[in-house]
Design a protein around this motif. Sequence first.
Motif, PDB file in Angstrom:
ATOM      1  N   LEU A   1      20.534   0.128  -6.902  1.00 18.36           N
ATOM      2  CA  LEU A   1      19.885  -0.133  -5.623  1.00 18.36           C
ATOM      3  C   LEU A   1      18.393  -0.362  -5.844  1.00 18.36           C
ATOM      4  O   LEU A   1      17.704   0.472  -6.444  1.00 18.36           O
ATOM      5  CB  LEU A   1      20.100   1.055  -4.673  1.00 18.36           C
ATOM      6  N   PHE A   2      17.911  -1.509  -5.355  1.00 18.18           N
ATOM      7  CA  PHE A   2      16.483  -1.818  -5.375  1.00 18.18           C
ATOM      8  C   PHE A   2      15.958  -1.763  -3.940  1.00 18.18           C
ATOM      9  O   PHE A   2      16.637  -2.197  -3.005  1.00 18.18           O
ATOM     10  CB  PHE A   2      16.249  -3.209  -5.970  1.00 18.18           C
ATOM     11  N   ILE A   3      14.765  -1.224  -3.783  1.00 22.42           N
ATOM     12  CA  ILE A   3      14.157  -1.063  -2.465  1.00 22.42           C
ATOM     13  C   ILE A   3      12.915  -1.929  -2.388  1.00 22.42           C
ATOM     14  O   ILE A   3      11.992  -1.785  -3.206  1.00 22.42           O
ATOM     15  CB  ILE A   3      13.765   0.406  -2.205  1.00 22.42           C
ATOM     16  N   SER A   4      12.877  -2.835  -1.407  1.00 21.02           N
ATOM     17  CA  SER A   4      11.726  -3.721  -1.226  1.00 21.02           C
ATOM     18  C   SER A   4      10.787  -3.149  -0.170  1.00 21.02           C
ATOM     19  O   SER A   4      11.230  -2.799   0.925  1.00 21.02           O
ATOM     20  CB  SER A   4      12.188  -5.122  -0.821  1.00 21.02           C
ATOM     21  N   LEU A   5       9.507  -3.073  -0.496  1.00 16.24           N
ATOM     22  CA  LEU A   5       8.484  -2.559   0.422  1.00 16.24           C
ATOM     23  C   LEU A   5       7.415  -3.610   0.618  1.00 16.24           C
ATOM     24  O   LEU A   5       6.946  -4.222  -0.346  1.00 16.24           O
ATOM     25  CB  LEU A   5       7.863  -1.279  -0.135  1.00 16.24           C
ATOM     26  N   SER A   6       7.018  -3.819   1.862  1.00 15.58           N
ATOM     27  CA  SER A   6       6.017  -4.841   2.165  1.00 15.58           C
ATOM     28  C   SER A   6       5.052  -4.321   3.221  1.00 15.58           C
ATOM     29  O   SER A   6       5.042  -4.779   4.364  1.00 15.58           O
ATOM     30  CB  SER A   6       6.691  -6.134   2.641  1.00 15.58           C
ATOM     31  N   GLY A   7       4.239  -3.361   2.836  1.00 18.99           N
ATOM     32  CA  GLY A   7       3.265  -2.810   3.765  1.00 18.99           C
ATOM     33  C   GLY A   7       2.273  -3.865   4.226  1.00 18.99           C
ATOM     34  O   GLY A   7       1.937  -4.787   3.487  1.00 18.99           O
ATOM     35  N   LEU A   8       1.796  -3.714   5.446  1.00 10.84           N
ATOM     36  CA  LEU A   8       0.803  -4.649   5.982  1.00 10.84           C
ATOM     37  C   LEU A   8      -0.612  -4.280   5.552  1.00 10.84           C
ATOM     38  O   LEU A   8      -1.563  -4.971   5.887  1.00 10.84           O
ATOM     39  CB  LEU A   8       0.912  -4.694   7.506  1.00 10.84           C
ATOM     40  N   SER A   9      -0.727  -3.185   4.781  1.00  7.87           N
ATOM     41  CA  SER A   9      -2.011  -2.768   4.208  1.00  7.87           C
ATOM     42  C   SER A   9      -1.717  -1.924   2.972  1.00  7.87           C
ATOM     43  O   SER A   9      -0.578  -1.493   2.758  1.00  7.87           O
ATOM     44  CB  SER A   9      -2.810  -1.932   5.215  1.00  7.87           C
ATOM     45  N   LEU A  10      -2.738  -1.671   2.162  1.00  6.78           N
ATOM     46  CA  LEU A  10      -2.557  -0.808   0.995  1.00  6.78           C
ATOM     47  C   LEU A  10      -2.169   0.599   1.422  1.00  6.78           C
ATOM     48  O   LEU A  10      -1.306   1.230   0.801  1.00  6.78           O
ATOM     49  CB  LEU A  10      -3.831  -0.798   0.143  1.00  6.78           C
ATOM     50  N   ASP A  11      -2.781   1.085   2.483  1.00  7.93           N
ATOM     51  CA  ASP A  11      -2.432   2.427   2.970  1.00  7.93           C
ATOM     52  C   ASP A  11      -0.947   2.499   3.341  1.00  7.93           C
ATOM     53  O   ASP A  11      -0.281   3.513   3.085  1.00  7.93           O
ATOM     54  CB  ASP A  11      -3.290   2.794   4.186  1.00  7.93           C
ATOM     55  N   ASP A  12      -0.426   1.432   3.954  1.00  8.26           N
ATOM     56  CA  ASP A  12       1.005   1.399   4.296  1.00  8.26           C
ATOM     57  C   ASP A  12       1.862   1.494   3.032  1.00  8.26           C
ATOM     58  O   ASP A  12       2.841   2.249   2.986  1.00  8.26           O
ATOM     59  CB  ASP A  12       1.347   0.098   5.017  1.00  8.26           C
ATOM     60  N   ASN A  13       1.502   0.719   2.023  1.00  6.24           N
ATOM     61  CA  ASN A  13       2.280   0.748   0.779  1.00  6.24           C
ATOM     62  C   ASN A  13       2.205   2.106   0.099  1.00  6.24           C
ATOM     63  O   ASN A  13       3.194   2.584  -0.456  1.00  6.24           O
ATOM     64  CB  ASN A  13       1.817  -0.358  -0.167  1.00  6.24           C
ATOM     65  N   VAL A  14       1.024   2.729   0.133  1.00  6.04           N
ATOM     66  CA  VAL A  14       0.877   4.070  -0.444  1.00  6.04           C
ATOM     67  C   VAL A  14       1.791   5.058   0.287  1.00  6.04           C
ATOM     68  O   VAL A  14       2.511   5.847  -0.346  1.00  6.04           O
ATOM     69  CB  VAL A  14      -0.592   4.537  -0.377  1.00  6.04           C
ATOM     70  N   LYS A  15       1.783   5.002   1.596  1.00  8.27           N
ATOM     71  CA  LYS A  15       2.611   5.924   2.393  1.00  8.27           C
ATOM     72  C   LYS A  15       4.087   5.760   2.056  1.00  8.27           C
ATOM     73  O   LYS A  15       4.804   6.759   1.843  1.00  8.27           O
ATOM     74  CB  LYS A  15       2.376   5.666   3.887  1.00  8.27           C
ATOM     75  N   MET A  16       4.549   4.506   1.994  1.00  2.31           N
ATOM     76  CA  MET A  16       5.967   4.260   1.739  1.00  2.31           C
ATOM     77  C   MET A  16       6.348   4.617   0.309  1.00  2.31           C
ATOM     78  O   MET A  16       7.374   5.268   0.072  1.00  2.31           O
ATOM     79  CB  MET A  16       6.302   2.799   2.044  1.00  2.31           C
ATOM     80  N   CYS A  17       5.518   4.215  -0.654  1.00  5.16           N
ATOM     81  CA  CYS A  17       5.818   4.547  -2.054  1.00  5.16           C
ATOM     82  C   CYS A  17       5.866   6.055  -2.258  1.00  5.16           C
ATOM     83  O   CYS A  17       6.748   6.570  -2.950  1.00  5.16           O
ATOM     84  CB  CYS A  17       4.774   3.929  -2.986  1.00  5.16           C
ATOM     85  N   LYS A  18       4.911   6.755  -1.666  1.00 10.23           N
ATOM     86  CA  LYS A  18       4.869   8.219  -1.829  1.00 10.23           C
ATOM     87  C   LYS A  18       6.145   8.858  -1.284  1.00 10.23           C
ATOM     88  O   LYS A  18       6.693   9.785  -1.893  1.00 10.23           O
ATOM     89  CB  LYS A  18       3.649   8.791  -1.116  1.00 10.23           C
ATOM     90  N   ALA A  19       6.651   8.354  -0.167  1.00 11.79           N
ATOM     91  CA  ALA A  19       7.875   8.910   0.415  1.00 11.79           C
ATOM     92  C   ALA A  19       9.054   8.744  -0.538  1.00 11.79           C
ATOM     93  O   ALA A  19       9.859   9.668  -0.714  1.00 11.79           O
ATOM     94  CB  ALA A  19       8.167   8.239   1.753  1.00 11.79           C
TER      95      ALA A  19
ATOM     96  N   LYS B   1      16.056  -5.168   2.635  1.00 17.04           N
ATOM     97  CA  LYS B   1      15.066  -6.000   3.319  1.00 17.04           C
ATOM     98  C   LYS B   1      13.676  -5.400   3.105  1.00 17.04           C
ATOM     99  O   LYS B   1      13.516  -4.176   3.107  1.00 17.04           O
ATOM    100  CB  LYS B   1      15.391  -6.052   4.816  1.00 17.04           C
ATOM    101  N   SER B   2      12.673  -6.249   2.919  1.00 12.55           N
ATOM    102  CA  SER B   2      11.304  -5.746   2.761  1.00 12.55           C
ATOM    103  C   SER B   2      10.920  -4.905   3.968  1.00 12.55           C
ATOM    104  O   SER B   2      10.954  -5.381   5.106  1.00 12.55           O
ATOM    105  CB  SER B   2      10.321  -6.906   2.608  1.00 12.55           C
ATOM    106  N   ALA B   3      10.548  -3.653   3.710  1.00 12.29           N
ATOM    107  CA  ALA B   3      10.285  -2.699   4.780  1.00 12.29           C
ATOM    108  C   ALA B   3       8.796  -2.581   5.070  1.00 12.29           C
ATOM    109  O   ALA B   3       7.958  -2.619   4.171  1.00 12.29           O
ATOM    110  CB  ALA B   3      10.848  -1.333   4.409  1.00 12.29           C
ATOM    111  N   THR B   4       8.489  -2.430   6.334  1.00 11.89           N
ATOM    112  CA  THR B   4       7.159  -2.047   6.781  1.00 11.89           C
ATOM    113  C   THR B   4       7.228  -0.595   7.259  1.00 11.89           C
ATOM    114  O   THR B   4       8.309  -0.014   7.338  1.00 11.89           O
ATOM    115  CB  THR B   4       6.688  -2.968   7.916  1.00 11.89           C
TER     116      THR B   4
END
Length: 313
Positions: A98-116, A45-48
């Motif tokens: 396994l594919f991981i969907s990410l859907s940050g509510l801002s660019l900073d959110d996406n950066v944080k999740m991708c970096k992890a 599921k697209s994660a925030t």
Amino acid sequence: MADISTTLAGVKLPNLLFNASGVCCQTEADLKLMVESESGALITKSATVEQRDGNPAPRYTPLPNGIGSINSMGLPNEGYEYYLEYAKKYDYNSEKPLFISLSGLSLDDNVKMCKAFVDAKLPCVLEINYSCPNVPGKPQMGYDMEAMEKSLSVLAPLIKKPFGIKLPPYFDIAHFDQAAAVFNKFDNLAFVTCINSVGNGLAIDFVTEQALIKPKDGFGGLGGLMVLNTALANVNAFHRRLPGKQIVGVGGVVSGKEAFLHVLAGASAVQIGTMLKEEGPGVFARIAKELSDIMVAKGYKTLEDFRGKVKTL
């Protein structure tokens, strides 16, 4: 049997079918059903960044006569750390990527999740969702070319490995051209997934004269068979415009016939949403057999034999 295996973002899939993000993929119990199914892969599921309950119910309903569905889920998910922990213990030797969907509510959110995920050095493949149409007050980034380019210019070098993006449907040739010009700037953007639901439809019950879902005064994303032709157009438009990149087709797949058409339009893999929700994980075995039978009847041995080879008048 025809060979319906494929490769996506450099990863081998035993068959081309898997779930559309948002269906049967929010919890570990959901993902277990996907692992046990005959899908060729699974996506979360697209994660925030934080856990979200999503929009109030009713927020999904199938529409009459099998034409599709309407939903306004509002990104309900367990938060990215939940999916990161799942990815850390996932059995990558299961032959099911396994594919991981990410859907940050801002660019900073996406950066944080991708970096992890990058720091965890896992063999899963990331997909950034630029197309959630059902979060009140949050427009789809997929319709803002400048914002998408800014986001990709930050995320692509951070992710380094091949990754994908989930797109909304486009309806104008100029928008296909503009979006492709952006995507072609990023070499490790390996695939685009299209389409997400057709945003902001309205379904009304004729008898009660009432909207069928509660959020956003009844406005929600349309999916299922009625969006097939829009999905095929987007798949083919990007197949033509993104040399060296792959397309994941999603939208309107109810049988092997629609899966065949997605590949004919240019898809390297095919996701199933509404039909998975309605039929359950057994849908993959059925559609895989139907597609294989169609290929045998047409004399095709592999997907490459007809991928992207739709004829024009």
